[in-house]
Design an enzyme around this catalytic site. Structure first.
Site, PDB file in Angstrom:
ATOM      1  CE1 TYR A  28      -3.285   2.937   0.532  1.00  0.00           C
ATOM      2  CE2 TYR A  28      -1.945   3.458   2.454  1.00  0.00           C
ATOM      3  CZ  TYR A  28      -2.918   3.817   1.548  1.00  0.00           C
ATOM      4  OH  TYR A  28      -3.519   5.041   1.639  1.00  0.00           O
ATOM      5  CE1 TYR A 133      -7.278  13.130  -1.825  1.00  0.00           C
ATOM      6  CE2 TYR A 133      -7.189  11.682   0.070  1.00  0.00           C
ATOM      7  CZ  TYR A 133      -6.678  12.108  -1.132  1.00  0.00           C
ATOM      8  OH  TYR A 133      -5.562  11.510  -1.650  1.00  0.00           O
ATOM      9  CB  THR A 159      -5.501  16.304  -2.199  1.00  0.00           C
ATOM     10  OG1 THR A 159      -4.504  16.533  -1.205  1.00  0.00           O
ATOM     11  CG2 THR A 159      -4.938  15.360  -3.259  1.00  0.00           C
ATOM     12  CE  LYS A 258       0.131  15.985  -1.953  1.00  0.00           C
ATOM     13  NZ  LYS A 258      -0.524  14.777  -2.445  1.00  0.00           N
ATOM     14  CG  HIS A 282      -1.671  11.189  -5.270  1.00  0.00           C
ATOM     15  ND1 HIS A 282      -2.616  12.079  -4.826  1.00  0.00           N
ATOM     16  CD2 HIS A 282      -1.662  10.181  -4.350  1.00  0.00           C
ATOM     17  CE1 HIS A 282      -3.154  11.632  -3.705  1.00  0.00           C
ATOM     18  NE2 HIS A 282      -2.590  10.491  -3.386  1.00  0.00           N
ATOM     19  CB  SER A 314       5.727  12.680  -7.652  1.00  0.00           C
ATOM     20  OG  SER A 314       4.416  13.076  -7.249  1.00  0.00           O
TER      21      SER A 314
HETATM   22  C1  LIG Z   1       0.881   5.590   1.472  1.00  0.00           C
HETATM   23  C2  LIG Z   1       0.554   6.911   0.842  1.00  0.00           C
HETATM   24  C3  LIG Z   1      -0.636   7.519   1.148  1.00  0.00           C
HETATM   25  C4  LIG Z   1      -0.941   8.762   0.582  1.00  0.00           C
HETATM   26  N1  LIG Z   1      -2.093   9.401   0.961  1.00  0.00           N
HETATM   27  C5  LIG Z   1      -2.346  10.658   0.512  1.00  0.00           C
HETATM   28  C6  LIG Z   1      -3.470  11.369   0.990  1.00  0.00           C
HETATM   29  O1  LIG Z   1      -4.243  10.869   1.793  1.00  0.00           O
HETATM   30  N2  LIG Z   1      -3.656  12.630   0.512  1.00  0.00           N
HETATM   31  C7  LIG Z   1      -2.816  13.206  -0.386  1.00  0.00           C
HETATM   32  O2  LIG Z   1      -3.009  14.348  -0.785  1.00  0.00           O
HETATM   33  N3  LIG Z   1      -1.736  12.529  -0.851  1.00  0.00           N
HETATM   34  C8  LIG Z   1      -1.486  11.291  -0.410  1.00  0.00           C
HETATM   35  N4  LIG Z   1      -0.381  10.623  -0.857  1.00  0.00           N
HETATM   36  C9  LIG Z   1       0.517  11.275  -1.821  1.00  0.00           C
HETATM   37  C10 LIG Z   1       1.597  12.077  -1.102  1.00  0.00           C
HETATM   38  O3  LIG Z   1       1.060  13.188  -0.450  1.00  0.00           O
HETATM   39  C11 LIG Z   1       2.650  12.566  -2.095  1.00  0.00           C
HETATM   40  O4  LIG Z   1       2.043  13.327  -3.112  1.00  0.00           O
HETATM   41  C12 LIG Z   1       3.464  11.421  -2.707  1.00  0.00           C
HETATM   42  O5  LIG Z   1       3.645  10.414  -1.762  1.00  0.00           O
HETATM   43  C13 LIG Z   1       4.796  11.923  -3.219  1.00  0.00           C
HETATM   44  O6  LIG Z   1       5.527  10.902  -3.803  1.00  0.00           O
HETATM   45  P1  LIG Z   1       6.660  10.050  -3.022  1.00  0.00           P
HETATM   46  O7  LIG Z   1       5.916   9.132  -2.100  1.00  0.00           O
HETATM   47  O8  LIG Z   1       7.328   9.300  -4.106  1.00  0.00           O
HETATM   48  O9  LIG Z   1       7.527  11.032  -2.271  1.00  0.00           O
HETATM   49  C14 LIG Z   1      -0.059   9.375  -0.329  1.00  0.00           C
HETATM   50  C15 LIG Z   1       1.141   8.727  -0.636  1.00  0.00           C
HETATM   51  C16 LIG Z   1       1.452   7.519  -0.056  1.00  0.00           C
HETATM   52  C17 LIG Z   1       2.773   6.881  -0.392  1.00  0.00           C
END
Ligand SMILES: Cc1cc2nc3c(=O)[nH]c(=O)nc-3n(C[C@H](O)[C@H](O)[C@H](O)COP(=O)(O)O)c2cc1C
Length: 399
Positions: A28, A133, A159, A258, A282, A314
């Site tokens: 996940y 969200y 987001t 975002k 994301h 990202s």
């Molecule tokens: C396990 C996980 C859960 C995430 N949940 C959210 C979230 O709830 N809301 C959101 O805006 N982004 C979420 N993201 C995206 C992160 O905010 C971010 O944009 C992304 O992880 C960046 O990439 P990286 O993991 O390669 O650094 C999530 C990312 C991961 C890995």
């Protein structure tokens, strides 16, 4: 098992996280969407960017200090909102918030946090943001931002790149769901990770019952009422710029948008008086074929011409990745998985170690580029190739 704080880089922290977490949870946090070409693409884009270093420039007084949203901070990072971070280590969100505070950088609490925002606020001394969200029942989302304001949070991150449920097939295969539910496959996964069951799951259950999204309405917790509640908290796929205007009216603090990947949307966001955007795919977890942020940053930075701040994220796994995004026009970056791997591998100390590794790598990169300050970075330091379809990933060439 090796200690998280001995890891030499983020890839080593990832390996430790993989050993410590049940498969369903590791997948996940770690994986992408659909065929996961976007995830490999993020790495290929970073790797294809090279630097043009300057020499014989005194870099003995260099600093990573930066201003973000009116605050001075020691380095240009913030920890990204990541749902369910509380499942990777005991009260994972608190560990992340405390590590961020120790590093002097913001931590963004997710709508999908397993720990309630009030507890994170009580446990952290650093700057906190709240990620929203927009749910189908907007009144519930507005109640959530009022709650964030009451908790003393001054920065809201909306987001907007997740208007439909992402297609992550491994979650279905692993039986990963929140609230965590008993299944044969999930049970086996847990038997193989007794340390996680003991340290994370049982501790969480003793404190608050089955781990779940703490900011969701109460009905979400009980099986009989979950179905009706689910309708209210579905991702709102009718959200528009008018909703952003409405949010701007309701939220008097800082507002960040975002999930922007186009210059026209970035300009529109500036017109809507947001304080910053996050240029983000994301982490390649939603639209598999979304463009990598590094590829669109120059056009977005040019269009915005400094009107609002630009944050990018990202795929960051090295300090040099961060420096590349800064040179391409970002003012700061968000770290998602890198911090989660650290937390999974070693709680707060592991998260702090992940931030420290990135800080040291950024510092060395800055020195090699002949810069004392981040403000010296510009497009002249990086070569962004004219984009051709990426070469096949080496794993695939040599199966
Ligand atoms: C396990 C996980 C859960 C995430 N949940 C959210 C979230 O709830 N809301 C959101 O805006 N982004 C979420 N993201 C995206 C992160 O905010 C971010 O944009 C992304 O992880 C960046 O990439 P990286 O993991 O390669 O650094 C999530 C990312 C991961 C890995």
């Amino acid at each position: 098992m090796p200690k998280a704080t001995k890891a030499l880089n983020i890839a080593e922290l990832r390996k430790l996280a993989r050993r410590r977490l049940p498969r369903g949870i590791f997948d996940y946090i770690d994986r992408g969407a659909e065929d996961e070409t976007g995830l490999a693409g993020l790495r290929q884009v970073f790797d294809a960017i090279s630097f043009n270093p300057k020499v014989l420039a005194d870099v003995s007084a260099r600093s990573l200090e930066t201003m973000l949203l009116g605050h001075r901070q020691p380095m240009p990072l913030a920890i990204a909102p990541t749902a369910a971070a509380g499942l990777v280590s005991p009260e994972g969100e608190v560990a992340l918030a405390r590590a961020a505070a120790a590093a002097g950088i913001p931590f963004c609490i997710a709508t999908g946090s397993i720990t309630a925002m009030e507890r994170i606020v009580a446990e952290s001394t650093g700057p906190l943001w709240f990620q929203l969200y927009m749910w189908r029942d907007k009144a519930l989302s507005y109640a959530l931002i009022d709650r964030a304001a009451r908790a003393g949070i001054g920065t809201l991150v909306l987001t907007v790149d997740t208007v439909a449920p992402p297609n992550r097939e491994y979650n279905a295969r692993n039986g990963f769901e929140i609230p965590i539910r008993a299944s044969l496959r999930g049970g086996l996964d847990m038997v193989l990770h007794p340390r996680w069951v003991w340290r994370v799951l049982l501790r969480a259950m003793l404190r608050e019952g089955i781990p779940t999204y703490r900011h969701y309405p109460d009905g979400f917790r009980a099986r009989i009422t979950r179905k009706a509640t689910w309708e209210q908290v579905r991702l709102n796929d009718a959200i528009t710029w008018q909703d952003l205007d409405e949010l701007r009216r309701r939220w008097s603090g800082r507002l960040i948008l975002k999930g922007v990947l186009r210059a026209d949307d970035a300009l529109r966001a500036a017109q809507a008086r947001v304080d910053a955007i996050v240029v983000s795919s994301h982490g390649a977890r939603n639209l598999d074929a979304a463009v990598a942020p590094a590829q669109v940053l120059p056009a977005i930075a040019q269009a915005l011409a400094g009107r609002i701040e630009i944050i990018a994220d990202s795929g960051i796994r090295r300090g040099s990745d961060i420096v590349k995004l800064l040179a391409l026009g970002a003012d700061a970056v968000l770290i998602g998985r890198a911090a989660l791997y650290g937390t999974a591998a070693g709680g707060e100390a592991g998260a702090s170690h992940a931030l420290d590794l990135l800080r040291r790598e950024m510092d060395a990169t800055l020195a090699f580029l002949g810069c004392q300050h981040l403000s010296e970075l510009d497009r002249g330091f990086v070569n962004l190739p004219l984009w051709h379809p990426p070469a096949p990933h080496s794993d695939r060439q040599h199966p």
